[in-house]
Structure formats: C-alpha cells, structure tokens
Design a protein around this motif. Structure first.
Motif, PDB file in Angstrom:
ATOM      1  N   LEU A 164      -0.716  -1.325  20.762  1.00  0.00           N
ATOM      2  CA  LEU A 164      -1.785  -0.778  21.437  1.00  0.00           C
ATOM      3  C   LEU A 164      -2.251   0.474  21.321  1.00  0.00           C
ATOM      4  CD1 LEU A 164      -1.388  -3.104  24.564  1.00  0.00           C
ATOM      5  CD2 LEU A 164      -2.667  -3.611  22.414  1.00  0.00           C
ATOM      6  N   GLU A 165      -1.360   1.343  20.946  1.00  0.00           N
ATOM      7  CA  GLU A 165      -1.487   2.548  20.715  1.00  0.00           C
ATOM      8  C   GLU A 165      -2.151   3.284  19.616  1.00  0.00           C
ATOM      9  OE1 GLU A 165       1.555   6.734  20.915  1.00  0.00           O
ATOM     10  OE2 GLU A 165       2.514   4.650  21.228  1.00  0.00           O
ATOM     11  N   ALA A 166      -3.037   4.152  20.103  1.00  0.00           N
ATOM     12  CA  ALA A 166      -3.778   4.920  18.808  1.00  0.00           C
ATOM     13  C   ALA A 166      -2.993   5.611  17.783  1.00  0.00           C
ATOM     14  CB  ALA A 166      -4.730   5.693  19.265  1.00  0.00           C
ATOM     15  N   VAL A 167      -3.216   5.412  16.704  1.00  0.00           N
ATOM     16  CA  VAL A 167      -2.315   6.390  15.657  1.00  0.00           C
ATOM     17  C   VAL A 167      -2.741   7.837  15.755  1.00  0.00           C
ATOM     18  CG1 VAL A 167      -1.867   6.856  13.370  1.00  0.00           C
ATOM     19  CG2 VAL A 167      -2.314   4.506  14.070  1.00  0.00           C
ATOM     20  N   GLY A 168      -1.985   8.870  15.889  1.00  0.00           N
ATOM     21  CA  GLY A 168      -2.242  10.059  16.043  1.00  0.00           C
ATOM     22  C   GLY A 168      -3.126  10.759  15.025  1.00  0.00           C
ATOM     23  N   PRO A 169      -3.536  11.943  14.884  1.00  0.00           N
ATOM     24  CA  PRO A 169      -4.287  12.542  13.993  1.00  0.00           C
ATOM     25  C   PRO A 169      -3.415  12.521  12.645  1.00  0.00           C
ATOM     26  CG  PRO A 169      -4.586  13.671  15.966  1.00  0.00           C
ATOM     27  CD  PRO A 169      -3.616  12.726  16.264  1.00  0.00           C
ATOM     28  N   SER A 170      -4.093  12.462  11.633  1.00  0.00           N
ATOM     29  CA  SER A 170      -3.102  12.247  10.242  1.00  0.00           C
ATOM     30  C   SER A 170      -3.272  13.715   9.726  1.00  0.00           C
ATOM     31  CB  SER A 170      -3.684  11.415   9.189  1.00  0.00           C
ATOM     32  OG  SER A 170      -5.252  11.745   8.997  1.00  0.00           O
ATOM     33  N   ALA A 171      -2.275  14.164   8.787  1.00  0.00           N
ATOM     34  CA  ALA A 171      -1.863  15.545   8.145  1.00  0.00           C
ATOM     35  C   ALA A 171      -3.346  15.469   7.029  1.00  0.00           C
ATOM     36  CB  ALA A 171      -0.647  15.631   7.690  1.00  0.00           C
ATOM     37  N   PRO A 172      -3.623  16.461   6.896  1.00  0.00           N
ATOM     38  CA  PRO A 172      -4.648  16.642   5.663  1.00  0.00           C
ATOM     39  C   PRO A 172      -4.213  15.733   4.504  1.00  0.00           C
ATOM     40  CG  PRO A 172      -4.241  18.874   6.549  1.00  0.00           C
ATOM     41  CD  PRO A 172      -3.301  17.878   7.080  1.00  0.00           C
ATOM     42  N   LEU A 173      -4.880  15.154   3.755  1.00  0.00           N
ATOM     43  CA  LEU A 173      -4.499  14.502   2.726  1.00  0.00           C
ATOM     44  C   LEU A 173      -4.074  15.273   1.186  1.00  0.00           C
ATOM     45  CD1 LEU A 173      -4.721  11.689   1.171  1.00  0.00           C
ATOM     46  CD2 LEU A 173      -6.932  12.407   0.091  1.00  0.00           C
ATOM     47  N   ARG A 174      -2.949  15.017   0.884  1.00  0.00           N
ATOM     48  CA  ARG A 174      -2.313  15.681  -0.134  1.00  0.00           C
ATOM     49  C   ARG A 174      -2.403  14.957  -1.430  1.00  0.00           C
ATOM     50  NH1 ARG A 174       4.058  16.173  -1.420  1.00  0.00           N
ATOM     51  NH2 ARG A 174       3.817  17.845  -3.094  1.00  0.00           N
ATOM     52  N   VAL A 175      -3.115  15.263  -2.199  1.00  0.00           N
ATOM     53  CA  VAL A 175      -3.591  14.722  -3.767  1.00  0.00           C
ATOM     54  C   VAL A 175      -2.534  15.006  -4.644  1.00  0.00           C
ATOM     55  CG1 VAL A 175      -5.564  14.390  -5.451  1.00  0.00           C
ATOM     56  CG2 VAL A 175      -5.866  14.432  -2.876  1.00  0.00           C
ATOM     57  N   LEU A 176      -1.717  14.289  -5.262  1.00  0.00           N
ATOM     58  CA  LEU A 176      -0.968  14.538  -6.170  1.00  0.00           C
ATOM     59  C   LEU A 176      -1.567  14.591  -7.522  1.00  0.00           C
ATOM     60  CD1 LEU A 176       1.932  12.410  -4.937  1.00  0.00           C
ATOM     61  CD2 LEU A 176       1.537  14.803  -4.350  1.00  0.00           C
ATOM     62  N   PHE A 177      -2.356  13.668  -7.795  1.00  0.00           N
ATOM     63  CA  PHE A 177      -3.149  13.591  -9.227  1.00  0.00           C
ATOM     64  C   PHE A 177      -4.723  12.880  -8.975  1.00  0.00           C
ATOM     65  CE2 PHE A 177      -4.277  10.982 -12.983  1.00  0.00           C
ATOM     66  CZ  PHE A 177      -4.314  11.949 -13.840  1.00  0.00           C
ATOM     67  N   ALA A 182     -11.026  11.001 -13.462  1.00  0.00           N
ATOM     68  CA  ALA A 182     -12.413  10.203 -13.110  1.00  0.00           C
ATOM     69  C   ALA A 182     -11.929   8.704 -12.766  1.00  0.00           C
ATOM     70  CB  ALA A 182     -12.978  10.088 -14.659  1.00  0.00           C
ATOM     71  N   ASP A 183     -10.807   8.382 -12.948  1.00  0.00           N
ATOM     72  CA  ASP A 183     -10.689   6.805 -12.837  1.00  0.00           C
ATOM     73  C   ASP A 183      -9.511   6.736 -11.784  1.00  0.00           C
ATOM     74  OD1 ASP A 183     -11.997   5.713 -15.020  1.00  0.00           O
ATOM     75  OD2 ASP A 183     -10.317   6.802 -16.269  1.00  0.00           O
ATOM     76  N   VAL A 184      -8.537   7.340 -11.514  1.00  0.00           N
ATOM     77  CA  VAL A 184      -7.561   7.060 -10.345  1.00  0.00           C
ATOM     78  C   VAL A 184      -7.393   8.333  -9.491  1.00  0.00           C
ATOM     79  CG1 VAL A 184      -6.588   5.377 -11.955  1.00  0.00           C
ATOM     80  CG2 VAL A 184      -5.564   7.754 -11.907  1.00  0.00           C
ATOM     81  N   ILE A 185      -6.967   8.047  -8.557  1.00  0.00           N
ATOM     82  CA  ILE A 185      -6.263   9.016  -7.664  1.00  0.00           C
ATOM     83  C   ILE A 185      -4.948   8.706  -7.181  1.00  0.00           C
ATOM     84  CG2 ILE A 185      -7.409   8.178  -5.603  1.00  0.00           C
ATOM     85  CD1 ILE A 185      -7.811  11.010  -4.478  1.00  0.00           C
ATOM     86  N   ALA A 186      -4.029   9.634  -6.902  1.00  0.00           N
ATOM     87  CA  ALA A 186      -2.493   9.309  -6.394  1.00  0.00           C
ATOM     88  C   ALA A 186      -2.443  10.290  -5.259  1.00  0.00           C
ATOM     89  CB  ALA A 186      -1.668   9.488  -7.562  1.00  0.00           C
ATOM     90  N   VAL A 187      -1.979   9.736  -4.159  1.00  0.00           N
ATOM     91  CA  VAL A 187      -1.880  10.583  -2.930  1.00  0.00           C
ATOM     92  C   VAL A 187      -0.497  10.340  -2.386  1.00  0.00           C
ATOM     93  CG1 VAL A 187      -4.552  10.531  -2.459  1.00  0.00           C
ATOM     94  CG2 VAL A 187      -2.751   9.029  -1.380  1.00  0.00           C
ATOM     95  N   ASP A 188       0.164  11.252  -1.430  1.00  0.00           N
ATOM     96  CA  ASP A 188       1.216  11.277  -0.808  1.00  0.00           C
ATOM     97  C   ASP A 188       0.861  10.637   0.394  1.00  0.00           C
ATOM     98  OD1 ASP A 188       3.697  11.596   0.246  1.00  0.00           O
ATOM     99  OD2 ASP A 188       3.571  13.787   0.393  1.00  0.00           O
ATOM    100  N   LYS A 189       1.339   9.430   0.963  1.00  0.00           N
ATOM    101  CA  LYS A 189       1.189   8.553   1.939  1.00  0.00           C
ATOM    102  C   LYS A 189       2.344   9.364   3.145  1.00  0.00           C
ATOM    103  CE  LYS A 189       2.028   4.454   4.379  1.00  0.00           C
ATOM    104  NZ  LYS A 189       2.856   4.990   5.098  1.00  0.00           N
ATOM    105  N   PRO A 190       1.820   9.740   4.167  1.00  0.00           N
ATOM    106  CA  PRO A 190       3.105  10.135   5.238  1.00  0.00           C
ATOM    107  C   PRO A 190       3.396   8.967   5.778  1.00  0.00           C
ATOM    108  CG  PRO A 190       0.898  10.637   5.795  1.00  0.00           C
ATOM    109  CD  PRO A 190       0.561  10.142   4.484  1.00  0.00           C
ATOM    110  N   ALA A 191       4.555   9.145   6.511  1.00  0.00           N
ATOM    111  CA  ALA A 191       5.077   8.130   7.226  1.00  0.00           C
ATOM    112  C   ALA A 191       4.266   8.060   8.641  1.00  0.00           C
ATOM    113  CB  ALA A 191       6.694   8.208   7.550  1.00  0.00           C
ATOM    114  N   GLY A 192       4.250   6.948   9.160  1.00  0.00           N
ATOM    115  CA  GLY A 192       3.470   6.463  10.224  1.00  0.00           C
ATOM    116  C   GLY A 192       2.044   6.322  10.159  1.00  0.00           C
ATOM    117  N   LEU A 193       1.367   6.294   8.785  1.00  0.00           N
ATOM    118  CA  LEU A 193       0.009   5.860   8.756  1.00  0.00           C
ATOM    119  C   LEU A 193      -0.017   4.555   8.043  1.00  0.00           C
ATOM    120  CD1 LEU A 193      -2.900   7.012   8.802  1.00  0.00           C
ATOM    121  CD2 LEU A 193      -2.326   8.010   6.575  1.00  0.00           C
TER     122      LEU A 193
END
Length: 215
Positions: free
Chosen positions: A38-51, A54-65
């Motif tokens: 029932l608890e809201a997820v806290g503010p997430s860290a800025p998105l970290r784009v790894l790659f 034009a077709d794909v994007i790879a990001v670093d997913k943080p724990a807790g999201l």
C-alpha cells in the motif's frame, strides 16, 4: 482485497464480501521485500541510459523500482520513467524483479520491440546475473528443477519435481565462496517468474536479503 494482498486457501481473493468456509486459511501479504504494497514508491533516481540508438534503449534499472505498473503499487515504474524519457511508448521485452538491479532493454518502435522479444524468446539474447547467497553453494553446475506456484506461500514459487511445474534451467558458477556468503554468476536458459530465486533456494542458498525466499 482491493490491492490483491489477501489470499483465501492459497488463492487471491477478489471479493471482500465472500463467505469463508470452516478451517479456511486467510493470508494477508503486507510486505514485499520490506515494503508494504500500500506504500507509495519513493522518488526514483535519474534515469541512467547505458545505450541508445534509433531502435533500442538500454537502461540501468535500480533496485526497488517495479519494471512495469502492477496492482497495489503506486508511483512510477521503469516503463513510465523510460516512456517519459522517450516521449512515447517504451516497448518492454523482459523484466527484472523489483528488488533486482541491472540492464533492461526497451524497443523504441513496434518492429524493434518485436525483434527484441523474439531474441529473448528464442534464447539468442543471453542474460547474466550476479547474486550474493548464503554459504555452502557448490562450485558450479546446472539446476533443472521445474517451477510451480507454492500453494502454502502465496506469491512464491517452488522448484521441485514433485509438482506439475514448468521446465526451467539455470547454469551457475560460484565466483567466491566464504564462510559468510557466496558470490555466484547465474546464466538462466529459461526466463520463468522467480526462477533464480527459487533455484538458489532449492540449493539451500537463497539470495541474501530475499526475505520471501528465506534469505
């Protein structure tokens, strides 16, 4: 009941007015990885784009999201964050558990998403995980135990041949073995729900900090 946290006899309850039978077990799952559903997820860290191209994007997913929106959770998911970055729809083709951090790939178009999904489905996209477990993990090998929902523990999967489960294979190699913990490399051949968590638990070495699986 509204957020899916109540189970009756091992099945999720959808109707709060349902009448209980004698001796039925009611389970309320108030916590998942130490946080109330029932608890809201806290503010997430800025998105970290790894790659990104034009077709794909790879990001670093943080724990807790959460990887994607789910019942009973409020706040942004990784899909929402990446979609906001792209200014459109983010094509999610694989998921990491909420507690897991790591690389997550999205398609930026319908065709790119379909191609990525096929790569994961056919096994041409390889996945590698690192985990810290309890002590006593063998040097390496393959776990090929089928997975099925654990009727006695809602929200948890079990790795056993005693039930009619789905096939699952995980190759592993222990990188460090100490008295207090082990560091293991995991190479899943299949992508089942909670596969790595259940397989490591079956080996007697659950992931450290994974309260749901005894870590």
């Amino acid at each position: 009941v509204e957020v899916g946290a109540v189970y009756v006899a091992g099945r999720r309850a959808r109707d709060g007015a349902v009448k209980l039978q004698s001796a039925q077990v009611v389970t309320v799952v108030l916590e998942e990885a130490g946080q109330s559903p029932l608890e809201a997820v806290g503010p997430s860290a800025p998105l970290r784009v790894l790659f990104e191209d034009a077709d794909v994007i790879a990001v670093d997913k943080p724990a807790g999201l959460n990887a994607q929106p789910s019942e009973g959770r409020v706040g942004a998911s990784l899909v929402d964050v990446v979609g906001a970055h792209l200014g459109g729809t983010a094509g999610l083709v694989h998921r990491l558990d909420r507690e897991t951090s790591g690389v997550t790939v999205f398609g930026k178009s319908a065709s790119a998403t379909a191609a990525l999904a096929e790569a994961f489905r056919e096994g041409t996209a390889r996945k590698r995980y690192l985990a810290a477990t309890g002590p006593g993990l063998p040097a390496g090998g393959t776990v090929d135990l089928p997975l099925s929902k654990d009727p006695s523990r809602p929200g948890r999967w079990r790795a056993t041949r005693a039930a009619n489960g789905v096939p699952a294979w995980t190759d592993y190699r222990t990188l460090f073995a100490g008295d207090a913990f082990c560091l293991v490399e995991l190479l899943p051949r299949t992508g089942r729900t909670h596969q790595l968590r259940a397989h490591l638990t079956a080996l007697g070495t659950p992931i450290l900090g994974d309260a749901r699986y005894g870590g």
